[in-house]
Scaffold this motif. Structure first.
Motif, PDB file in Angstrom:
ATOM      1  N   SER A   7       1.047  -1.126  -0.063  1.00 14.82           N
ATOM      2  CA  SER A   7      -0.453   0.042  -0.146  1.00 14.82           C
ATOM      3  C   SER A   7       0.788   1.256  -0.124  1.00 14.82           C
ATOM      4  CB  SER A   7      -1.142  -0.138   1.077  1.00 14.82           C
ATOM      5  OG  SER A   7      -0.500  -0.198   2.678  1.00 14.82           O
ATOM      6  N   GLY A   8       0.237   2.400  -0.649  1.00 15.52           N
ATOM      7  CA  GLY A   8       0.844   3.734  -0.104  1.00 15.52           C
ATOM      8  C   GLY A   8       1.086   3.676  -1.500  1.00 15.52           C
ATOM      9  N   GLY A   9       0.876   3.607  -2.507  1.00 14.14           N
ATOM     10  CA  GLY A   9       1.414   4.260  -3.925  1.00 14.14           C
ATOM     11  C   GLY A   9       0.687   5.361  -4.137  1.00 14.14           C
ATOM     12  N   GLY A  10       0.590   6.323  -5.411  1.00 14.22           N
ATOM     13  CA  GLY A  10      -0.210   6.896  -5.448  1.00 14.22           C
ATOM     14  C   GLY A  10       0.431   7.988  -6.876  1.00 14.22           C
ATOM     15  N   LEU A  11       0.260   9.309  -7.026  1.00  6.85           N
ATOM     16  CA  LEU A  11       0.570  10.477  -7.942  1.00  6.85           C
ATOM     17  C   LEU A  11       1.543  11.046  -7.281  1.00  6.85           C
ATOM     18  CD1 LEU A  11       1.006  12.015 -10.736  1.00  6.85           C
ATOM     19  CD2 LEU A  11      -1.649  12.260  -9.889  1.00  6.85           C
ATOM     20  N   VAL A  12       2.314  12.145  -7.209  1.00  7.49           N
ATOM     21  CA  VAL A  12       3.372  12.687  -7.058  1.00  7.49           C
ATOM     22  C   VAL A  12       4.355  13.503  -7.869  1.00  7.49           C
ATOM     23  CG1 VAL A  12       4.813  11.083  -6.386  1.00  7.49           C
ATOM     24  CG2 VAL A  12       4.321  13.331  -4.513  1.00  7.49           C
ATOM     25  N   GLN A  13       4.196  14.573  -7.797  1.00  9.85           N
ATOM     26  CA  GLN A  13       5.018  15.740  -8.438  1.00  9.85           C
ATOM     27  C   GLN A  13       6.775  15.370  -8.230  1.00  9.85           C
ATOM     28  OE1 GLN A  13       3.999  19.742  -7.474  1.00  9.85           O
ATOM     29  NE2 GLN A  13       2.372  19.706  -8.962  1.00  9.85           N
ATOM     30  N   ALA A  14       7.345  15.386  -9.021  1.00 15.15           N
ATOM     31  CA  ALA A  14       8.771  15.178  -9.204  1.00 15.15           C
ATOM     32  C   ALA A  14       8.927  16.431  -7.742  1.00 15.15           C
ATOM     33  CB  ALA A  14       9.370  15.312 -10.861  1.00 15.15           C
ATOM     34  N   GLY A  15      10.415  15.044  -7.163  1.00 11.03           N
ATOM     35  CA  GLY A  15      10.817  16.466  -5.787  1.00 11.03           C
ATOM     36  C   GLY A  15       9.861  16.040  -4.848  1.00 11.03           C
ATOM     37  N   GLY A  16       9.339  15.467  -4.374  1.00 12.36           N
ATOM     38  CA  GLY A  16       8.250  14.745  -3.397  1.00 12.36           C
ATOM     39  C   GLY A  16       8.378  13.472  -2.843  1.00 12.36           C
ATOM     40  N   SER A  17       7.567  12.709  -1.808  1.00  9.94           N
ATOM     41  CA  SER A  17       7.933  11.574  -1.462  1.00  9.94           C
ATOM     42  C   SER A  17       6.585  10.348  -1.423  1.00  9.94           C
ATOM     43  CB  SER A  17       8.329  12.475   0.505  1.00  9.94           C
ATOM     44  OG  SER A  17       9.526  12.875   0.025  1.00  9.94           O
ATOM     45  N   LEU A  18       6.697   9.432  -1.175  1.00  9.89           N
ATOM     46  CA  LEU A  18       5.865   8.810  -0.921  1.00  9.89           C
ATOM     47  C   LEU A  18       6.485   7.758   0.253  1.00  9.89           C
ATOM     48  CD1 LEU A  18       3.876   7.877  -4.085  1.00  9.89           C
ATOM     49  CD2 LEU A  18       3.556   8.928  -2.041  1.00  9.89           C
ATOM     50  N   THR A  60      20.981  -4.346   4.319  1.00 13.66           N
ATOM     51  CA  THR A  60      20.045  -3.525   3.473  1.00 13.66           C
ATOM     52  C   THR A  60      20.801  -3.544   2.151  1.00 13.66           C
ATOM     53  OG1 THR A  60      20.152  -1.274   4.217  1.00 13.66           O
ATOM     54  CG2 THR A  60      18.521  -2.496   5.275  1.00 13.66           C
ATOM     55  N   TYR A  61      20.634  -3.571   1.159  1.00 11.24           N
ATOM     56  CA  TYR A  61      21.155  -3.162   0.104  1.00 11.24           C
ATOM     57  C   TYR A  61      20.316  -2.229  -1.223  1.00 11.24           C
ATOM     58  CZ  TYR A  61      23.706  -6.942   0.585  1.00 11.24           C
ATOM     59  OH  TYR A  61      24.936  -8.572   0.891  1.00 11.24           O
ATOM     60  N   TYR A  62      20.365  -1.901  -1.633  1.00 13.97           N
ATOM     61  CA  TYR A  62      20.247  -0.611  -2.640  1.00 13.97           C
ATOM     62  C   TYR A  62      20.170  -0.248  -3.536  1.00 13.97           C
ATOM     63  CZ  TYR A  62      18.068   1.809   2.077  1.00 13.97           C
ATOM     64  OH  TYR A  62      17.840   1.565   2.873  1.00 13.97           O
ATOM     65  N   ALA A  63      19.280  -0.689  -5.061  1.00 13.01           N
ATOM     66  CA  ALA A  63      19.929   0.129  -6.259  1.00 13.01           C
ATOM     67  C   ALA A  63      20.862   1.530  -6.641  1.00 13.01           C
ATOM     68  CB  ALA A  63      18.652  -0.080  -7.346  1.00 13.01           C
ATOM     69  N   ASP A  64      21.563   1.381  -7.320  1.00 16.58           N
ATOM     70  CA  ASP A  64      22.318   2.324  -7.187  1.00 16.58           C
ATOM     71  C   ASP A  64      21.624   3.379  -8.110  1.00 16.58           C
ATOM     72  OD1 ASP A  64      25.254   0.950  -9.135  1.00 16.58           O
ATOM     73  OD2 ASP A  64      24.880   1.260  -7.027  1.00 16.58           O
ATOM     74  N   ALA A  65      20.079   2.968  -8.711  1.00 15.93           N
ATOM     75  CA  ALA A  65      19.303   4.412  -9.531  1.00 15.93           C
ATOM     76  C   ALA A  65      18.637   4.921  -7.878  1.00 15.93           C
ATOM     77  CB  ALA A  65      18.121   4.167  -9.909  1.00 15.93           C
ATOM     78  N   VAL A  66      18.711   4.553  -6.685  1.00 13.51           N
ATOM     79  CA  VAL A  66      17.944   4.951  -5.459  1.00 13.51           C
ATOM     80  C   VAL A  66      18.475   5.142  -4.762  1.00 13.51           C
ATOM     81  CG1 VAL A  66      16.006   3.918  -6.522  1.00 13.51           C
ATOM     82  CG2 VAL A  66      17.278   2.530  -5.018  1.00 13.51           C
ATOM     83  N   LYS A  67      20.319   4.570  -4.093  1.00 11.06           N
ATOM     84  CA  LYS A  67      20.858   5.234  -3.186  1.00 11.06           C
ATOM     85  C   LYS A  67      20.690   6.404  -2.912  1.00 11.06           C
ATOM     86  CE  LYS A  67      23.926   1.725  -3.868  1.00 11.06           C
ATOM     87  NZ  LYS A  67      25.015   1.288  -4.083  1.00 11.06           N
ATOM     88  N   MET A  85      10.277   6.794   0.154  1.00 12.34           N
ATOM     89  CA  MET A  85      10.704   7.382  -0.829  1.00 12.34           C
ATOM     90  C   MET A  85      10.619   8.514  -1.328  1.00 12.34           C
ATOM     91  SD  MET A  85       9.178   4.277  -3.721  1.00 12.34           S
ATOM     92  CE  MET A  85       7.118   5.774  -3.320  1.00 12.34           C
ATOM     93  N   ASN A  86      12.114   9.606  -1.216  1.00 13.68           N
ATOM     94  CA  ASN A  86      12.582  10.734  -1.279  1.00 13.68           C
ATOM     95  C   ASN A  86      13.033  11.225  -2.282  1.00 13.68           C
ATOM     96  OD1 ASN A  86      11.177  10.545   1.335  1.00 13.68           O
ATOM     97  ND2 ASN A  86      13.571  11.229   1.829  1.00 13.68           N
ATOM     98  N   SER A  87      12.859  12.841  -2.324  1.00 15.33           N
ATOM     99  CA  SER A  87      13.055  12.918  -4.053  1.00 15.33           C
ATOM    100  C   SER A  87      12.941  12.423  -4.928  1.00 15.33           C
ATOM    101  CB  SER A  87      14.665  13.354  -3.937  1.00 15.33           C
ATOM    102  OG  SER A  87      15.133  14.128  -3.473  1.00 15.33           O
ATOM    103  N   LEU A  88      11.241  12.038  -5.108  1.00 14.24           N
ATOM    104  CA  LEU A  88      10.829  11.657  -6.529  1.00 14.24           C
ATOM    105  C   LEU A  88      11.623  11.884  -7.870  1.00 14.24           C
ATOM    106  CD1 LEU A  88       8.243   9.035  -5.032  1.00 14.24           C
ATOM    107  CD2 LEU A  88       9.709   8.878  -5.986  1.00 14.24           C
ATOM    108  N   LYS A  89      11.464  10.941  -8.888  1.00 13.64           N
ATOM    109  CA  LYS A  89      11.799  11.931 -10.430  1.00 13.64           C
ATOM    110  C   LYS A  89      10.993  10.981 -11.475  1.00 13.64           C
ATOM    111  CE  LYS A  89      16.737  11.799  -9.365  1.00 13.64           C
ATOM    112  NZ  LYS A  89      17.723  10.960  -9.991  1.00 13.64           N
TER     113      LYS A  89
END
Length: 126
Positions: A7-18, A60-67, A85-89
């Motif tokens: 749960s928790g998905g949705g629509l957000v503007q770039a730079g926003g958080s979910l 924990t491990y992270y993909a480079d794209a989200v680190k 998820m912060n600073s979303l693109k």
């Protein structure tokens, strides 16, 4: 047998958080160490690894794209794994899935995970 519900998905503007949540049920989450991973799949693309966390929560491990932008955490008492998820693109737009595997070790390959949720849509507008 485990059931996972995101749960928790949705629509957000770039730079926003979910904040995505994955609730695990079916047996006591802390009885046996289950590592949990988050994966995502964008339209026309293959499913890709995002982040994973060990059963103990210590690794924990992270993909480079989200680190540096995403943080995975778990609350074994609440049977929940979260993905902050912060600073979303716009390129983060995808269906996000959580998955669990019967091992403490948090793998990064989707075939290592046996249990999957249905997914939650994340859309980032530019």
């Amino acid at each position: 047998q485990l059931q996972l519900v995101e749960s928790g998905g949705g629509l957000v503007q770039a730079g926003g958080s979910l904040r995505l949540s994955c609730v695990v049920s079916g047996r006591a989450f802390s009885d046996i160490n289950y590592a949990v991973g988050w994966f995502r799949q964008a339209p026309g693309k293959e499913r890709e690894f995002v982040a994973s966390i060990s059963g103990s929560g210590r690794t924990t491990y992270y993909a480079d794209a989200v680190k540096g932008r995403f943080t995975i955490s778990r609350d074994n008492a609440g049977n929940t794994v979260a993905l902050q998820m912060n600073s979303l693109k716009p390129e983060d737009t995808a269906v996000y899935f959580c998955a669990a595997r019967r091992s403490n070790w948090p793998e990064t390959k989707d075939y290592e995970y046996s249990y999957w949720g249905q997914g939650t849509q994340v859309t980032v507008s530019s």
